[in-house]
Design a protein around this motif. Sequence first.
Motif, PDB file in Angstrom:
ATOM      1  N   GLN A  44       0.835  -1.199   0.000  1.00  0.00           N
ATOM      2  CA  GLN A  44       0.000   0.000   0.000  1.00  0.00           C
ATOM      3  C   GLN A  44       0.871   1.250   0.000  1.00  0.00           C
ATOM      4  O   GLN A  44       1.954   1.273   0.561  1.00  0.00           O
ATOM      5  N   LYS A  45       0.309   2.263  -0.643  1.00  0.00           N
ATOM      6  CA  LYS A  45       1.078   3.514  -0.715  1.00  0.00           C
ATOM      7  C   LYS A  45       0.852   4.366   0.523  1.00  0.00           C
ATOM      8  O   LYS A  45       1.758   5.002   1.027  1.00  0.00           O
ATOM      9  N   GLY A  46      -0.398   4.399   1.001  1.00  0.00           N
ATOM     10  CA  GLY A  46      -0.716   5.326   2.104  1.00  0.00           C
ATOM     11  C   GLY A  46      -0.830   4.616   3.447  1.00  0.00           C
ATOM     12  O   GLY A  46      -0.902   3.383   3.524  1.00  0.00           O
ATOM     13  N   GLU A  47      -0.826   5.441   4.428  1.00  0.00           N
ATOM     14  CA  GLU A  47      -0.959   4.922   5.791  1.00  0.00           C
ATOM     15  C   GLU A  47      -2.272   4.193   5.960  1.00  0.00           C
ATOM     16  O   GLU A  47      -2.314   3.111   6.533  1.00  0.00           O
ATOM     17  N   VAL A  48      -3.345   4.821   5.447  1.00  0.00           N
ATOM     18  CA  VAL A  48      -4.675   4.250   5.651  1.00  0.00           C
ATOM     19  C   VAL A  48      -4.707   2.837   5.079  1.00  0.00           C
ATOM     20  O   VAL A  48      -5.175   1.907   5.731  1.00  0.00           O
ATOM     21  N   GLY A  49      -4.181   2.712   3.919  1.00  0.00           N
ATOM     22  CA  GLY A  49      -4.183   1.408   3.291  1.00  0.00           C
ATOM     23  C   GLY A  49      -3.428   0.398   4.113  1.00  0.00           C
ATOM     24  O   GLY A  49      -3.885  -0.725   4.358  1.00  0.00           O
ATOM     25  N   ARG A  50      -2.251   0.812   4.588  1.00  0.00           N
ATOM     26  CA  ARG A  50      -1.446  -0.120   5.360  1.00  0.00           C
ATOM     27  C   ARG A  50      -2.152  -0.505   6.659  1.00  0.00           C
ATOM     28  O   ARG A  50      -2.103  -1.654   7.102  1.00  0.00           O
ATOM     29  N   VAL A  51      -2.837   0.460   7.222  1.00  0.00           N
ATOM     30  CA  VAL A  51      -3.560   0.171   8.470  1.00  0.00           C
ATOM     31  C   VAL A  51      -4.701  -0.797   8.208  1.00  0.00           C
ATOM     32  O   VAL A  51      -4.930  -1.737   8.977  1.00  0.00           O
ATOM     33  N   ILE A  52      -5.392  -0.563   7.080  1.00  0.00           N
ATOM     34  CA  ILE A  52      -6.475  -1.501   6.756  1.00  0.00           C
ATOM     35  C   ILE A  52      -5.900  -2.898   6.586  1.00  0.00           C
ATOM     36  O   ILE A  52      -6.446  -3.883   7.107  1.00  0.00           O
ATOM     37  N   PHE A  53      -4.770  -2.970   5.908  1.00  0.00           N
ATOM     38  CA  PHE A  53      -4.131  -4.267   5.687  1.00  0.00           C
ATOM     39  C   PHE A  53      -3.736  -4.905   7.026  1.00  0.00           C
ATOM     40  O   PHE A  53      -4.065  -6.068   7.305  1.00  0.00           O
ATOM     41  N   ALA A  54      -3.080  -4.120   7.868  1.00  0.00           N
ATOM     42  CA  ALA A  54      -2.622  -4.653   9.156  1.00  0.00           C
ATOM     43  C   ALA A  54      -3.799  -5.128   9.993  1.00  0.00           C
ATOM     44  O   ALA A  54      -3.776  -6.213  10.580  1.00  0.00           O
ATOM     45  N   MET A  70      -4.754 -10.847   0.051  1.00  0.00           N
ATOM     46  CA  MET A  70      -5.276  -9.773   0.891  1.00  0.00           C
ATOM     47  C   MET A  70      -4.561  -8.477   0.588  1.00  0.00           C
ATOM     48  O   MET A  70      -5.168  -7.406   0.468  1.00  0.00           O
ATOM     49  N   ASN A  71      -3.237  -8.593   0.406  1.00  0.00           N
ATOM     50  CA  ASN A  71      -2.430  -7.428   0.069  1.00  0.00           C
ATOM     51  C   ASN A  71      -2.990  -6.739  -1.177  1.00  0.00           C
ATOM     52  O   ASN A  71      -3.236  -5.526  -1.176  1.00  0.00           O
ATOM     53  N   GLU A  72      -3.232  -7.542  -2.191  1.00  0.00           N
ATOM     54  CA  GLU A  72      -3.747  -6.981  -3.442  1.00  0.00           C
ATOM     55  C   GLU A  72      -5.114  -6.335  -3.247  1.00  0.00           C
ATOM     56  O   GLU A  72      -5.375  -5.227  -3.726  1.00  0.00           O
ATOM     57  N   GLN A  73      -5.974  -7.048  -2.499  1.00  0.00           N
ATOM     58  CA  GLN A  73      -7.321  -6.511  -2.258  1.00  0.00           C
ATOM     59  C   GLN A  73      -7.254  -5.130  -1.625  1.00  0.00           C
ATOM     60  O   GLN A  73      -7.950  -4.206  -2.032  1.00  0.00           O
ATOM     61  N   VAL A  74      -6.385  -5.006  -0.640  1.00  0.00           N
ATOM     62  CA  VAL A  74      -6.306  -3.723   0.047  1.00  0.00           C
ATOM     63  C   VAL A  74      -5.721  -2.655  -0.872  1.00  0.00           C
ATOM     64  O   VAL A  74      -6.139  -1.503  -0.856  1.00  0.00           O
ATOM     65  N   ILE A  75      -4.732  -3.056  -1.681  1.00  0.00           N
ATOM     66  CA  ILE A  75      -4.171  -2.100  -2.624  1.00  0.00           C
ATOM     67  C   ILE A  75      -5.270  -1.596  -3.557  1.00  0.00           C
ATOM     68  O   ILE A  75      -5.354  -0.408  -3.848  1.00  0.00           O
ATOM     69  N   ARG A  76      -6.151  -2.523  -3.932  1.00  0.00           N
ATOM     70  CA  ARG A  76      -7.245  -2.122  -4.802  1.00  0.00           C
ATOM     71  C   ARG A  76      -8.157  -1.124  -4.091  1.00  0.00           C
ATOM     72  O   ARG A  76      -8.629  -0.165  -4.683  1.00  0.00           O
ATOM     73  N   VAL A  77      -8.418  -1.372  -2.796  1.00  0.00           N
ATOM     74  CA  VAL A  77      -9.260  -0.431  -2.026  1.00  0.00           C
ATOM     75  C   VAL A  77      -8.644   0.950  -2.038  1.00  0.00           C
ATOM     76  O   VAL A  77      -9.310   1.968  -2.212  1.00  0.00           O
ATOM     77  N   GLU A  78      -7.320   0.958  -1.887  1.00  0.00           N
ATOM     78  CA  GLU A  78      -6.632   2.243  -1.789  1.00  0.00           C
ATOM     79  C   GLU A  78      -6.778   3.066  -3.073  1.00  0.00           C
ATOM     80  O   GLU A  78      -6.800   4.288  -3.044  1.00  0.00           O
ATOM     81  N   GLY A  79      -6.874   2.359  -4.178  1.00  0.00           N
ATOM     82  CA  GLY A  79      -7.052   3.035  -5.456  1.00  0.00           C
ATOM     83  C   GLY A  79      -5.840   3.861  -5.835  1.00  0.00           C
ATOM     84  O   GLY A  79      -4.695   3.536  -5.487  1.00  0.00           O
ATOM     85  N   ASN A  80      -6.084   4.947  -6.513  1.00  0.00           N
ATOM     86  CA  ASN A  80      -4.970   5.744  -7.016  1.00  0.00           C
ATOM     87  C   ASN A  80      -4.677   6.963  -6.166  1.00  0.00           C
ATOM     88  O   ASN A  80      -3.798   7.740  -6.496  1.00  0.00           O
ATOM     89  N   ALA A  81      -5.465   7.103  -5.144  1.00  0.00           N
ATOM     90  CA  ALA A  81      -5.336   8.331  -4.369  1.00  0.00           C
ATOM     91  C   ALA A  81      -3.973   8.442  -3.710  1.00  0.00           C
ATOM     92  O   ALA A  81      -3.364   7.456  -3.376  1.00  0.00           O
TER      93      ALA A  81
END
Lengths: 139, 506, 158, 95, 117, 105, 493
Positions: free
Chosen positions: C100-110, C147-158
């Motif tokens: 994930q690029k952003g914090e939010v994404g990484r937190v969702i993943f974690a 799961m990693n990919e799924q969350v990356i997808r959630v994060e989108g391009n933002a």
Amino acid sequence: MKRHSVLRVVAKLFLPYILLFALYVQFHGDFGPGGGFQAGVIFAAAFILYALIFGLRTAHKVASADLLRILMAAGLLLYASVGIVTMLKGGAYLDYNFLRHDPVHGQHLGILLVELGVGVTVAAVMVTIFFGFADRKNR
Amino acid sequence: MTSEFALIAAPIIPLAAALLVSLSGKIPNLRDSFSVLAGIILFGTVVSIVPDIMAGGRPAFTVVEVMPGLALGFLVEPLGMLFALVASGLWIVTTIYAIGYMRGHEESNQTRFFASFAVAIFASIGVAFASNLLTLFMFYELLTLSTYPLVTHQRTDEAMRAGRVYLGILFTTSICFLLFAVIWTWVITGTTDFTPGGILAGKAEGATVGVLLALFAFGTGKAALMPFHRWLPAAMVAPTPVSALLHAVAVVKAGVFTIMKIVVYIFGISFLASTGSNQWLIWVASATIVLASLVALTKDNLKARLAYSTVSQLSYIVLGAALANQAGVVGGSMHIAMHAFGKITLFFCAGAIYVAHHKTKVSEMNGIGRQMPITLFAFLIGSLSVIGLPPFGGSWSKWFITMGAYEAEQMIPFAILMVSSLLNVAYLLPIVFRGFFLAPKETSDDGHVGHVSDHDGPSPGIWKIGALREAPLFCVLPICMTAFGCLVLFFYASEMHKMLLPLGAP
Amino acid sequence: MKYLIGLGVTLMAVWLLWSGHYSPLIISFGVASCALVLAITHRMNVVDNEAVPVEITGRLLIYLPWLAWQVILSNLAVARIILSPSLPIAPRLIRTPAGQKGEVGRVIFANSITLTPGTVSLIVNDNEILVHALTQEAEDDLQSGKMNEQVIRVEGNA
Amino acid sequence: MYAVAIVSVLATMFLAVSRAFAGPTVFDRILAVNTFGTATVLFISVYVFMGGRPDFLDLALVYALLNFIGTIAVLKFLQFGNLAVGGEDEGGLDS
Amino acid sequence: MDYFGLYNYWIVIFLMMTGFYIVISRDNLIKKLIGLNIFQTSVFLLFITMGKVKGGTAPIINHHFDTYSNPLPHVLILTAIVVGVATMAVGLSLVVRINEAYHTIEEDDIHLVEEEP
Amino acid sequence: MELILDMASWILIVVGSVFCVIGAVGLLRMPDFYSRIHASGITDTLGAGCILGGLLLQSGLTLVSVKVAFLLFFALIASPTAAHALAKAAYLTGEKPLTRRGKSA
Amino acid sequence: MIRENLPALQVVIPLMAAPICILFKNGRAAYGIALAATLFAFGAAISLLTQVLGVGPISYELGGWAAPWGIEYRVDYLSGFVLVLVSGMGVVVQLFSPASIKREIDEEKHYLFHCAFLLCLTGLLGIVITGDAFNVFVFLEISALSSYILISLGKHRRALTSAYQYLIMGTIGSTFILIGIGLLYMMTGTLNMADIAARIGPVATTRTVLAAFAFFTVGVSIKMALFPLHLWLPNAYAYAPSVVTAFLAATATKVAVYVLIRFTFTIFGEHFAFEETPVATLLMPLALIGIVVASSIAIFQKSVKRMLAYSSVAQIGYIVLGVSFVSVTGLTGGIVHLFNHALMKGGLFLAVACVVLRIGSDRIDDFAGLGRRMPVTMFAFVVAGLSMIGVPLTVGFISKWFLIQAAIEKGWWPVAALVLLSSLLAVAYIWRVVEIAYFRKPPEGEDRITEAPVSMLLPMGALILATIFFGLNTEATAGVARQAAEYLMGAVR
Ligand code: NA
Ligand code: NA
């Protein structure tokens, strides 16, 4: 090592809703099991969460000790003054019926103000106690 | 001056004296004049009440009513009159004597001493004029408290110990028994007032009367009834004027006075005699008379011997009260005065000997009469009065008490009274004999025997004319006065008897 | 500003859902409360993309059912382990890449990792997460990277 | 049915308490207390439904909140011995 | 509710005893406080599970207006909880200050420190 | 429909109850702290989730259900966060996890 | 307006004053506020008592709600009497405090002291005035919590541990009381005391009510430090700031006794309390043992405050003894001793506070020579001490009089004897101090010690004068106490 991102993000996410929940409980006191005390506790809990995660110094910037002290006293005074006002208007202590011309409105207003006083005080007291603990080692 | 006014003034005078004495502590002469002056004024005031009493008047004054039937008040009746006269009269002499003694002995804390002294007299006057049990009890306790600083005046460990015994016994008995009896009486009768004929008649009966009497008799620890007599010898560590005060003026007399007053005005003699509850007290008093005399015989220390003598003599008075008939009561009351004069003389003498020669033991007093003839002569007079020989006051009181025993058909106490006089002779007269007729011992000449003394030479104010070595004038003068008093009382006994007769009225 | 408005709208909606009383008085309390909360959170300096993930909300809603299914599966797996007498676990520490690029994404993943029993995220670093896994299967599942990919997808391009 | 839930929740609470007492590490205890807290929230929720007073659900929410914050606070206290440090620049739990 | 109504007392009593036991058996001042808290909590539980009050009156408050109901037991529990929280707060602040003064929160150690001088 | 909802909710509650207890049993059975976290996770996720879900169905579409939903939402975010914080704290403190069986890493 | 609302204002004014103290955060301003509020409370209490004596018990409905539902404030003879006592002691202590706390409490905490003091006062007054059982618990906790804070303000670090110990014991006590109240509520469905009393009849013999009474009695016994539940008290009194000790000793335990009397006689009824339960057979022996044991322990204390604290435990025994006679005389004795002991123990502790101010210690040995250095203080100590012993002319005598009268009326001779004997123990511990203060030479170089400032001597003197005044004029104390006792004993029948 990087900062604790999980806690921080989750806290940020929660904070507004916890605060809102506190206010919700505060203003629905006369409909269900709500009221000033729980509201105060919840409000303080939100603030304590903030202080835990973002640090005491930051928290102090948001609410200084003096502000808390004043809030604490103001809440209690609000509570007591409602009673005094009812007496001034010729009723018994905390007889809300005398607060307005219309007794129903009077009761609404009376309970509301009293609960607000309690809530403000409780929140301020709880936060102060927390600061009191957390701060001690720094003195 | 009306009697009521005098009655109000009487307690105030010594109280004011106490205040003035404490304030004028820096100027000893002024302070001591206050004491003497107050003594004289007080005595005058008390005397001024006498005619009224003789005429049957009973001046009274209530200070405050604490609870219904429970007041703080004063009332003068013959017995109290007598006691007040004795206390106030002897205060003057004792004060004069104390001034001489304390100065001659260079005692410290004299201001506190004289102030306490005045408070003690205040308490005695209060006891004398108390119109009810509560007031009496209060002043009784005040008397204990005010004399404590006197008893412990030396501040030595021994003195403090004696003080604790003193307080311990007096407080224990008064609080546990006397107060109990007072409250009980109040619960039974609804009053505590001293009433001619008593207040218990018809309200209490059987064992209650006996138990109450016991509580009162033993509760009055100052009467030194055995087995609560220990405080009296213990208090002998005090300076001699204090002993005089304790034994002759205030403390012990307040004790026996209390018993007498309670018998007469709470029980009522006819009621008491009718219940028969007085029997045991007669026996206890008789036993105390004999036992204390026997103990006195064994004491070498002069003051200790006199102390046990006092224990014995007090029981004459208690016996008089316990006989519960006119002769006994009047005789006992008279003995308050008679013994006071006799015993104070003896103590004054003991003190004078100590001041002049630092001698405390009987065995050291050989030949002392040659150096102090005046003192020892007074001692002889005092002894004779205590023994009960004419022409001294003690003979009358003992006569009446003996008559009382006879009337009450108490033959064994009657016999004891006789024997006891012999015992008195045995423990008192040898001292005079030694002093006048035995040659002085070599070792005890230069005055180091006294256990309190740290003087090397003679104290200031000691007379030294040739072989004479008398105590200071302030000491000798009172001795002469009281010894003379013993003689005078013999001739004024009828007046006293007349005044006291109402006590025996059924 | 975007976040403030977003938060304000959400708060008001939540209030109305909670409240159940729609008298003017109570609603005005609601408005006042929301305003107060906005003011406080603003003062606290917590109103940002992390607090108000307006951009990803839609995609998050798609992700959640998948996550729920994963949670159920892993729950069953761990429950089976707990209930089997031999307690067949093989605990291990593993590093799993976090794209994930952003914090939010990484937190969702974690949090997703933690939410599925069998794996717990210990340390979250910039591009990988230290995970405690209970069994080989749990490790394999995670390392498959789904799961990693799924969350990356959630994060989108933002 | 509620009874089943209540009993199992109580059983959960009991087991959690046992773990809290058994330890052995302080983290075990905190974990147990946290689980106990979750169980309590469930207990309140079910109980409230059972008693027909769903108003009390707020109580469960408050409890959950406090449970969470309490856990964080205790952790922080454990890690630093006090609650004072922390925050972006001081490195609290965030470090 | 009946099947639960009976043994709630046992839970209350169990909690109470547990709390009480912790209070008296622990040396650690904080643990004691926790015990105290459990002790208090047992009472709240008692109140909560007390259920319908025997002969409880319908709490209509005002004879003129029946706008407000008065959920009495709820108020009681709540107040009791407030009190409990306040007690905890005061207790904990005392413990913090004791820790500063003695550098320990173990009762035995405090006694030792006290006896030293 | 009512019946189906009721049935579903009862099933959910029972299932949740079962998982609650399983989690707690795991809490007791697991050999070390880190593995216990997984066990407690069962109670926190499926246990709480199912029970609350059951209650949600019970209450239908009312205000109460909104509250239950919030509770659910909160529980599902708060529990992993707390568990993660706990695990991290333990790890940083030096608490060593068991690896494989019985051996320390 | 003020007159008809006095019952509420009695509590509200000090309650409101407390936050104002915090608002100012300034010791001096807080003092002014606290003093004003306390004076008001005193005036209100006197006014209420006079009203009660004139027209009988007053009832005030808080919030205007009718009694069983709303909270009722109720002033009868007993509560009026205790209100006057508590607020009066409050005034005395407040007047006394500035000089004393200057030495014993850090300057920046003065406002906290006044705030906590006001809250404590509020709690105590509230307990006494309320007619609502649960309200009693709330006010009990307000006063208890603030007294923990007050105690912890002491200079010595042991003040902290003492406050902690008190907190533990006090909380257990109040929790017990809460259980008792809760059970009562369960059985009667009401919290209004009068209402409970009216409804308790049919259920009085149930086990629940018995349990309620048992819990309540144990709880309140802890609160009033009845032997052997007194263990918290000696330390708390010994290490608290002196003024706090004086205030608590004079009021807190007294109010706990008030609660005992109120519940046993007004709610449960003396018939139930003393005949259906074994309380009578328990309370009196405990009281007697407490009197003897605590007095004996007092004799061996090295600190005067501790000594007086143990004496307090003993004195509580006297009060409880009076109550346990279950007769008008006994109850009168208990109530009057409640008042009297407050006067004399307050006076004693204030005297000790003066000493602590000057010599910074309350060790008995350090009192040497104080009789001369601090004559007024020590005189006050002696007078109050004499009262403690029960010497005539003082209030202590009146109390003992009633207690012994009650014992004699019942024919319980050993009890009467024990009460008298215990006075001797009082003699022993008071006399130790007197002997050292007056008859022992002070250590060298202690010449600087002077009398305490007039601002402290005057309030102390007022108490001492009261000790004597009410020992002579018992109409205001024993008179009212008897009225209260008769009312309590008759109210139930
Ligand atoms: Na006391
Ligand atoms: Na107390």
